[in-house]
Write an enzyme that holds these catalytic residues in place. Structure first.
Site, PDB file in Angstrom:
ATOM      1  N   LEU A  75      38.859  42.606  32.889  1.00 60.41           N
ATOM      2  CA  LEU A  75      40.032  41.805  32.549  1.00 60.41           C
ATOM      3  C   LEU A  75      40.670  41.110  33.751  1.00 60.41           C
ATOM      4  O   LEU A  75      41.759  40.548  33.636  1.00 60.41           O
ATOM      5  CB  LEU A  75      41.062  42.666  31.809  1.00 60.41           C
ATOM      6  CG  LEU A  75      40.540  43.282  30.505  1.00 60.41           C
ATOM      7  CD1 LEU A  75      41.590  44.159  29.859  1.00 60.41           C
ATOM      8  CD2 LEU A  75      40.054  42.212  29.539  1.00 60.41           C
ATOM      9  N   CYS A  76      39.994  41.124  34.880  1.00 59.65           N
ATOM     10  CA  CYS A  76      40.492  40.406  36.062  1.00 59.65           C
ATOM     11  C   CYS A  76      40.215  38.911  35.926  1.00 59.65           C
ATOM     12  O   CYS A  76      39.172  38.516  35.413  1.00 59.65           O
ATOM     13  CB  CYS A  76      39.826  40.930  37.333  1.00 59.65           C
ATOM     14  SG  CYS A  76      40.491  42.490  37.915  1.00 59.65           S
ATOM     15  N   HIS A  77      41.163  38.123  36.403  1.00 59.58           N
ATOM     16  CA  HIS A  77      40.980  36.672  36.402  1.00 59.58           C
ATOM     17  C   HIS A  77      40.052  36.266  37.547  1.00 59.58           C
ATOM     18  O   HIS A  77      40.159  36.823  38.645  1.00 59.58           O
ATOM     19  CB  HIS A  77      42.329  35.970  36.609  1.00 59.58           C
ATOM     20  CG  HIS A  77      43.285  36.168  35.492  1.00 59.58           C
ATOM     21  ND1 HIS A  77      44.103  37.271  35.405  1.00 59.58           N
ATOM     22  CD2 HIS A  77      43.554  35.412  34.410  1.00 59.58           C
ATOM     23  CE1 HIS A  77      44.844  37.186  34.312  1.00 59.58           C
ATOM     24  NE2 HIS A  77      44.540  36.065  33.685  1.00 59.58           N
ATOM     25  N   MET A 113      43.463  43.643  43.165  1.00 64.26           N
ATOM     26  CA  MET A 113      42.148  44.129  42.722  1.00 64.26           C
ATOM     27  C   MET A 113      41.040  43.631  43.643  1.00 64.26           C
ATOM     28  O   MET A 113      40.084  44.357  43.917  1.00 64.26           O
ATOM     29  CB  MET A 113      41.876  43.708  41.273  1.00 64.26           C
ATOM     30  CG  MET A 113      42.812  44.363  40.258  1.00 64.26           C
ATOM     31  SD  MET A 113      42.879  46.164  40.387  1.00 64.26           S
ATOM     32  CE  MET A 113      41.187  46.604  40.088  1.00 64.26           C
ATOM     33  N   GLU A 114      41.177  42.422  44.145  1.00 62.76           N
ATOM     34  CA  GLU A 114      40.181  41.887  45.064  1.00 62.76           C
ATOM     35  C   GLU A 114      40.191  42.658  46.386  1.00 62.76           C
ATOM     36  O   GLU A 114      39.132  42.959  46.944  1.00 62.76           O
ATOM     37  CB  GLU A 114      40.420  40.394  45.283  1.00 62.76           C
ATOM     38  CG  GLU A 114      40.058  39.537  44.086  1.00 62.76           C
ATOM     39  CD  GLU A 114      40.995  39.656  42.874  1.00 62.76           C
ATOM     40  OE1 GLU A 114      40.609  39.213  41.793  1.00 62.76           O
ATOM     41  OE2 GLU A 114      42.123  40.194  43.026  1.00 62.76           O
ATOM     42  N   ASP A 128      25.805  53.877  51.723  1.00 64.55           N
ATOM     43  CA  ASP A 128      24.397  53.599  51.434  1.00 64.55           C
ATOM     44  C   ASP A 128      23.571  53.508  52.711  1.00 64.55           C
ATOM     45  O   ASP A 128      22.466  54.052  52.782  1.00 64.55           O
ATOM     46  CB  ASP A 128      24.275  52.301  50.636  1.00 64.55           C
ATOM     47  CG  ASP A 128      22.829  51.958  50.323  1.00 64.55           C
ATOM     48  OD1 ASP A 128      22.126  52.813  49.754  1.00 64.55           O
ATOM     49  OD2 ASP A 128      22.401  50.841  50.659  1.00 64.55           O
TER      50      ASP A 128
END
Length: 161
Positions: A75-77, A113-114, A128
């Protein structure tokens, strides 16, 4: 707190409509840590890792992660980021690396969020690259430290106890 913004009147998941919001300068800063054995951190800092420059690869991965946030979080733009910065602060006393992710733009919605995605992907990449020599590493403490812009203005996280 105004309640959940990603739920519509019928209780269904919904992308927030930001079309009515004015564009403003927005910025967010996030952090996270990768805890590891002291010899693993020394290997990274001394440039002795067989896979090459761990921080350079993790930095690029974090930047790419921020740019892909809307593809990863449903739901992120999708945003037109104007700046993504990923930095590493080795903390040998705690056998860890602090990762900082900063995102900026001029737009109608925030970039928390980014910034969180940049830190998360950088941490996963570091893990990793080093898992063969230290499978017990721990990724921890990912959080937003600071956000600016928009109607809510400036917010800063409280210091950890």
């Amino acid at each position: 707190m105004n309640g959940l913004t990603h739920i519509n009147a019928a209780g269904e998941a919904s992308m927030v409509d930001v079309s009515h919001k004015a564009a403003s300068a927005r910025e967010a800063l996030a952090e996270g840590y990768v805890r590891m054995q002291d010899k693993t951190l020394a290997m990274i800092l001394d440039g002795e890792h067989a896979k090459g420059d761990v921080f350079a690869v993790a930095r690029i991965a974090g930047i790419q992660g921020a740019k892909q946030c809307a593809n990863l979080i449903p739901l992120c733009h999708p945003l037109m980021l104007t700046k993504v910065q990923v930095d590493f602060e080795p903390q040998p006393q705690q056998n860890r690396v602090r990762i900082l992710g900063r995102c900026k733009l001029s737009g109608q919605t925030g970039v928390e969020m980014e910034a969180l995605t940049a830190v998360s992907i950088a941490a996963l990449t570091l893990f990793d690259m080093c898992k063969a020599v230290d499978p017990g590493m721990v990724i921890e403490g990912i959080r937003v430290l600071d956000k600016q812009g928009g109607k809510s203005g400036h917010w800063r996280a409280q210091e950890k106890a």
